[in-house]
Design an enzyme around this catalytic site. Structure first.
Site, PDB file in Angstrom:
ATOM      1  N   TYR A 306     132.804 -11.180 134.101  1.00 35.19           N
ATOM      2  CA  TYR A 306     131.738 -12.113 133.737  1.00 35.19           C
ATOM      3  C   TYR A 306     132.017 -13.502 134.278  1.00 35.19           C
ATOM      4  CZ  TYR A 306     128.493 -14.291 130.262  1.00 35.19           C
ATOM      5  OH  TYR A 306     127.498 -14.974 129.611  1.00 35.19           O
ATOM      6  N   TYR A 357     121.594 -13.372 135.696  1.00 32.07           N
ATOM      7  CA  TYR A 357     122.336 -13.725 134.491  1.00 32.07           C
ATOM      8  C   TYR A 357     121.570 -13.206 133.282  1.00 32.07           C
ATOM      9  CZ  TYR A 357     124.904 -16.402 131.016  1.00 32.07           C
ATOM     10  OH  TYR A 357     125.668 -16.767 129.946  1.00 32.07           O
TER      11      TYR A 357
END
Lengths: 405, 167
Positions: A306, A357
């Protein structure tokens, strides 16, 4: 690594059997509401699994109450729900929501659980701006600011990138990490996005020179060190490994799942001990994860890590044992994160920086594709994919997905 | 409260050092943090201290993380410390800072009070010249209406001063 005396009870017993995604766009360009995108992704994932909505009896999501399981279930006309999960936080929970669903399935609390996340920053406010409060209930900042931020905003500390930059600065000070090391993470994500027509940054390649010359946001973080702002949704179907084997697509076994927060960590960043400033805060989570999957970092073929910000990816690489503490900068030099020749291909569909995202859930989706052999940057014979959710965002979470033998 | 006739425009830089404009968000004290900001108004930096075990903590909280006591007081700090980290903000996250970027935020580790970390600004130093471990001391920024905020300034190093408190 010490051998585990008894195998983790859930190892390889549950699987991801279906994935679904909406179109991904820049924030503000979605043509439907965030809630509709959540529903669309769920419908797609269930179809991908070869199931019907009537088979779904559990829903898991995270980060607040804009698209609650109750609302989604009613909107989609689902049957009885037997399990509902709502994990706390934001991107830190992208793997925890899968862990949540797998526990529901393994305990026979539900049979088919869909995990989903829909995030349209173009419709509900940008996470990168100064906000009063956290999460989806935050509001614009007025003349005064309370809570923790009364100690931050009057001094100009006003947004996540600024807070995370303070940690990155410590890593640079302590270990000699440089901006080019951050750039290696960006270059890898953007490079992989060029092979993925669904990536928001498809057709927009990024060189190291582009990264280094991009405008500074919060020094040392530049524009390309920061995750995008997107509109989109994705969903995954979790069921038992046995049931998944009867379905059309190869299952992505959940070999291990772990979550948590280190002692001394928390949302008060100033109370943390020194070591947590230069760590993703996931050392114990990583240890738990490898033990549960019964493997070590050497067995990881591909990783989805991430990117809230690039420096935090470097700290993740250290926490998960791919290199000694402090050496993630040299580790990522020379294309080590880049498919096909790098030793640890990372964020192979473009990641948070260059695909989209969606608070990290799209990283799990790409992990499943790697296990199935359907990624646009497919690692040959990938057997184990590591997926790590929001670093330095306690309590965080991680998964190891395994190809079924 | 009387209305001032000489209130600054929202965008005008205010305070002793002219760091930020008048519309920069101010602290909104609650019953826990009111003594902290009241001490600031009197030019005193205080740090919360557990009444049972003596451990200092910042940010202020209601329960001691060491001994779980809810008894606490406010301990005056000498206001000296060292730069622990810093960030220079180039992209404004709030309208109030649109005209003052780039500006810097520092994190200071105090020499006393169990070496707590505190967020503030460093006055008199260009962003590119800020260095970790520089010794600093509190200086007071008087905004208006009695609000004072702690900022920091570089200290001349003492001849035989040891490095900041270990943690």
């Amino acid at each position: 690594m010490t051998a585990v005396a008894t195998a983790w009870p859930m190892r390889d017993r549950t699987a991801i059997a279906g994935i679904g995604e909406t179109e991904y766009t820049r924030a503000g360009r979605a043509t439907r509401t965030e809630f509709e995108l959540a529903c669309e992704a769920i419908v797609a994932a269930v179809a991908d699994a070869g199931l019907t909505l009537a088979d779904v009896d559990g829903l898991c999501t995270y980060s607040g109450d804009r698209n609650t399981p109750a609302d989604v279930a009613q909107a989609l006309g689902l049957g009885d729900l037997r399990y509902v999960g709502l994990a706390p936080g934001g991107g830190n929970a992208a793997a925890a929501t899968i862990h949540d669903a797998s526990m529901a399935v393994h305990s026979e609390s539900a049979g088919v659980v869909v995990c989903y996340r829909s995030l349209c920053q173009g419709q509900f406010g940008r996470l990168g701006q100064a906000r009063d409060g956290r999460g989806q209930s935050a509001s614009p900042v007025g003349a005064t600011i309370g809570g923790r931020d009364q100690f931050h905003m009057p001094f100009g500390l006003m947004s996540p990138v600024q807070r995370y930059a303070l940690d990155a600065r410590r890593h640079m000070h302590r270990y000699g990490t440089r901006s080019e090391h951050f750039g290696a993470v960006s270059v890898a994500s953007y490079g992989h996005a060029q092979r993925n027509p669904r990536a928001v940054m498809y057709g927009r390649p990024l060189t190291m020179e582009d990264h280094q010359s991009s405008r500074m946001i919060a020094d040392p973080y530049r524009l390309y060190d920061c995750c995008q702002e997107s509109d989109g949704a994705c969903a995954l179907v979790v069921t038992s490994a046995e049931r998944a084997r009867d379905l059309p697509t190869p299952p992505a076994l959940i070999a291990g799942a772990a979550q948590g927060m280190a002692a001394g960590d928390g949302l008060d960043r100033w109370a943390r001990p020194d070591d947590l400033w230069t760590s993703a805060g996931m050392v114990t989570t990583a240890r738990d994860l490898y033990a549960r999957a019964g493997i070590g970092p050497d067995e990881i073929d591909v990783a989805q890590l991430y990117e809230n910000f690039t420096g935090q990816v470097l700290m993740t690489i250290e926490d998960f044992g791919f290199c000694p503490r402090g050496e993630s900068g040299p580790f990522v030099e020379d294309g080590r994160l880049e498919w096909p020749d790098g030793g640890l291909p990372t964020n192979t569909s473009g990641g948070n920086l260059a695909e989209a995202y969606i608070h990290g859930l799209s990283l799990v989706v790409e992990g499943v594709r790697q296990i199935r052999g359907t990624s646009t940057a497919q690692v040959d014979g990938a057997e184990h994919c590591l997926v790590v959710a929001g670093p330095t965002a306690p309590p965080s979470s991680a998964l190891i997905l395994r190809r079924d033998r | 409260m009387t209305t001032r006739t000489d209130e600054p425009a929202a965008s005008e830089l205010v305070g002793t050092f002219g760091l930020f404009p008048a519309d920069m968000p101010r602290p909104r004290a609650d019953d826990l943090t009111a003594p902290y900001w009241e001490a600031c108004a009197g030019h005193q930096l205080v740090i919360q201290q557990c009444g049972a075990c003596g451990h200092h903590r910042h940010l202020p909280t209601r329960i001691c993380p060491r001994c779980q006591s809810d008894s606490f007081g406010w301990d005056p700090s000498a206001g000296t410390g060292r730069i622990y980290s810093h960030v220079t903000v180039h992209h404004p996250a709030h309208a109030a800072v649109r005209d003052v970027v780039p500006y810097s935020v520092v994190v200071v580790r105090l020499d006393d009070c169990d070496g707590v970390l505190i967020v503030s600004n460093l006055v008199g130093v260009a962003p590119d010249d800020i260095e970790i471990d520089t010794p600093v001391h509190v200086v007071w920024d008087d905004l208006d209406d009695g609000v004072s905020l702690y900022r920091f300034a570089v200290s001349e190093p003492a001849v035989s001063e040891p490095a900041g408190g270990a943690r």
